[in-house]
Design a protein around this motif. Structure first.
Motif, PDB file in Angstrom:
ATOM      1  N   GLY A  60      -1.703 -11.787  -8.940  1.00 33.59           N
ATOM      2  CA  GLY A  60      -2.008 -10.906  -7.865  1.00 33.59           C
ATOM      3  C   GLY A  60      -0.941 -10.187  -7.462  1.00 33.59           C
TER       4      GLY A  60
ATOM      5  N   ARG B 285      -9.165  -4.866  -4.965  1.00 34.36           N
ATOM      6  CA  ARG B 285      -7.995  -4.820  -4.112  1.00 34.36           C
ATOM      7  C   ARG B 285      -8.748  -4.369  -2.777  1.00 34.36           C
ATOM      8  NH1 ARG B 285      -7.248   0.841  -7.167  1.00 34.36           N
ATOM      9  NH2 ARG B 285      -8.894   2.122  -5.922  1.00 34.36           N
TER      10      ARG B 285
ATOM     11  N   THR C 167     -15.841  -3.835  -0.754  1.00 30.56           N
ATOM     12  CA  THR C 167     -15.074  -4.427  -1.473  1.00 30.56           C
ATOM     13  C   THR C 167     -15.781  -5.614  -2.599  1.00 30.56           C
ATOM     14  OG1 THR C 167     -13.148  -3.779  -0.581  1.00 30.56           O
ATOM     15  CG2 THR C 167     -12.836  -5.342  -2.356  1.00 30.56           C
TER      16      THR C 167
ATOM     17  N   SER D  32       0.786  -0.561  -9.097  1.00 31.85           N
ATOM     18  CA  SER D  32      -0.103  -1.027  -7.904  1.00 31.85           C
ATOM     19  C   SER D  32       0.092  -0.595  -6.599  1.00 31.85           C
ATOM     20  CB  SER D  32       0.126  -2.732  -7.952  1.00 31.85           C
ATOM     21  OG  SER D  32      -0.207  -3.310  -9.324  1.00 31.85           O
TER      22      SER D  32
ATOM     23  N   ALA E 179      -1.900  -5.062   1.692  1.00 32.78           N
ATOM     24  CA  ALA E 179      -3.065  -5.271   0.500  1.00 32.78           C
ATOM     25  C   ALA E 179      -2.719  -6.433  -0.428  1.00 32.78           C
ATOM     26  CB  ALA E 179      -3.073  -4.011  -0.072  1.00 32.78           C
ATOM     27  N   TYR E 180      -4.153  -6.793  -1.050  1.00 32.82           N
ATOM     28  CA  TYR E 180      -4.185  -7.773  -2.317  1.00 32.82           C
ATOM     29  C   TYR E 180      -4.753  -7.193  -3.411  1.00 32.82           C
ATOM     30  CZ  TYR E 180      -5.004 -12.335  -4.427  1.00 32.82           C
ATOM     31  OH  TYR E 180      -5.011 -13.292  -5.254  1.00 32.82           O
ATOM     32  N   VAL E 181      -3.878  -7.005  -4.496  1.00 34.90           N
ATOM     33  CA  VAL E 181      -4.450  -6.262  -5.760  1.00 34.90           C
ATOM     34  C   VAL E 181      -4.559  -7.368  -6.690  1.00 34.90           C
ATOM     35  CG1 VAL E 181      -3.946  -4.473  -7.397  1.00 34.90           C
ATOM     36  CG2 VAL E 181      -3.336  -4.232  -4.787  1.00 34.90           C
ATOM     37  N   THR E 182      -5.788  -7.353  -7.543  1.00 35.80           N
ATOM     38  CA  THR E 182      -5.742  -8.138  -8.671  1.00 35.80           C
ATOM     39  C   THR E 182      -6.898  -7.349  -9.401  1.00 35.80           C
ATOM     40  OG1 THR E 182      -7.923  -9.045  -8.288  1.00 35.80           O
ATOM     41  CG2 THR E 182      -5.904 -10.252  -7.011  1.00 35.80           C
TER      42      THR E 182
ATOM     43  N   SER F 162      -2.490   1.566  -4.701  1.00 34.97           N
ATOM     44  CA  SER F 162      -3.720   0.966  -4.474  1.00 34.97           C
ATOM     45  C   SER F 162      -3.836   0.963  -2.828  1.00 34.97           C
ATOM     46  CB  SER F 162      -3.871  -0.587  -4.890  1.00 34.97           C
ATOM     47  OG  SER F 162      -3.728  -0.560  -6.242  1.00 34.97           O
TER      48      SER F 162
END
Length: 423
Positions: free
Chosen positions: A83, A130, A350, A307, A123-126, A310
């Protein structure tokens, strides 16, 4: 929706604010145009907005604990060891001088200097999705942190001190690490790339980063023997050294750019680079300082750099879909509570979007988007049928409150003019 409310139910001491919080989140997800306490209370069937206002101002509940619940829920659904944490700020345009943290300052929301508040977000992006997982309100030093009277009037806790935007980002990254959020990279724009303390913290914690910097940044090359500006360095790169890579899908297709990378390590065994992005059409350049605890290919750095967009898309989605910027509160507590409930509403969308994707979906139809999920949610779940008497009651209530406010403004203005004439 039920799971979202259940997740945070234990944070509310009394049943009334717990029930109001659920109705508040439903209202944020609804088709109501403006997500204010008035409109959300009307939709929930209340006779007045007092319950919603108490929820944001005086009810007993911990917004930081609810934020942690939101983060944990998102990590359960989207968590991935590779992530990326993305940090950035967004502005909230305001009138007047009483809203906590407000001053005339540059905000990307307006693209110019405006009277606004600024919130720093994480923010957390995987690969699974996100989401926003943390927030901090930025308090300017001279106009707020050095003015104890303003802080007290806005309800800012005594222990809160001035912190730069990168310092707020460091707090949120540390909180994510302490909570066990799985991630391997951090990225952000020039505000964060220029902060040496942020970069040092990440290196100490063995977290890789791809952080944007300005064109006047100087880096070491030739095994540390030469210090050179990054834009001068870009001019010396042969055409054959630029490689085309996509940094992720965009609305109009892959975001293809030309990329080059240069080792900037000054000690043997370091994995440190300058990453340069060039627009294929305009030739515009962007620069990133990169560090990793282990060797990585160019494409990995490119993906992490990509990323960063995002979080900008999340700001647009949050403001457009759940009213992230619709709040009408002035104090510290109200700001954090509204933003946290908006993050919970966005987490619902989400997670629904992530779990609704079908691996064998019709290639002629795009995947379900957050906007489409919200539209379906309103069509099938959140429809609210209220009697005509309720609508008429609220029409009378609004017009009565507006008349009272107008009389108050007129009386205040007449008082100012009378005092001025006397002087």
């Amino acid at each position: 929706m039920d799971e979202a409310v259940t997740r945070v139910a234990g944070r509310f001491v009394r049943a009334e604010p717990r029930r109001s919080a659920g109705q508040f989140v439903e209202g944020l997800l609804s088709s109501v145009e403006r997500k204010t306490c008035w409109s959300l209370a009307e939709r929930a069937g209340h006779d007045d907005p007092q319950a919603m206002q108490r929820l944001l101002r005086t009810a007993v509940w911990d917004a930081d604990a609810v934020r942690d619940d939101v983060r944990d829920w998102l990590v359960e659904q989207l968590g991935h060891p590779d992530g990326v944490l993305v940090t950035d700020e967004t502005g909230f345009l305001k009138k007047g001088v009483c809203s906590v943290g407000v001053q005339r300052q540059y905000t990307g929301t307006a693209g110019r200097v405006e009277n606004s508040q600024v919130g720093v977000f994480l923010a957390y992006v995987t690969p699974a999705g996100r989401a926003l997982i943390d927030r901090r309100l930025y308090l300017p030093e001279a106009t707020w942190c050095d003015r104890r009277d303003r802080l007290t009037a806005a309800g800012v806790p005594d222990q809160v001190e001035f912190a730069t935007k990168p310092a707020l980002a460091r707090q949120m990254i540390a909180a994510a690490l302490d909570a066990g959020v799985p991630f391997r990279w951090v990225t952000g724009d020039e505000v964060y790339g220029a902060d040496p303390s942020l970069r040092a913290d990440l290196e100490d914690r063995r977290i890789g980063y791809v952080l944007a910097v300005g064109c006047d940044r100087r880096v070491h090359v030739n095994n540390g023997r030469t210090l050179v500006r990054v834009d001068d360095l870009a001019d010396r790169i042969p055409t054959t050294e630029w490689q085309q890579h996509s940094c992720g899908p965009g609305a109009k297709g892959p975001r293809d750019y030309l990329w080059a990378w240069i080792t900037t390590a000054t000690r043997r065994g370091e994995h440190r680079w300058l990453l340069i992005r060039r627009n294929r059409s305009t030739g515009e350049l962007a620069f990133y300082l990169c560090w990793s605890p282990r060797p990585v290919p160019l494409h990995t750095l490119v993906t992490v750099a990509g990323s960063r967009w995002s979080i900008e898309e999340l700001f647009q989605t949050g403001k457009g879909q759940v009213g992230l910027d619709h709040y009408q509160v002035r104090g510290w507590t109200g700001w954090h509570r509204f933003i946290t409930l908006a993050m919970l509403a966005l987490a619902v969308l989400t997670i629904l979007t992530a779990t609704a994707q079908q691996p064998d979906a019709d290639p002629e139809i795009i995947a379900l988007t957050i906007a489409e999920i919200r539209r379906l949610l309103n069509a099938f779940v959140l429809t609210a049928s209220l009697p005509p008497q309720h609508t008429l009651h609220w029409s009378t209530w609004r017009r009565t409150s507006q008349a009272r406010a107008r009389r108050s403004h007129y009386q205040r203005r007449l008082g100012h003019e009378t005092r001025r004439k006397i002087k």
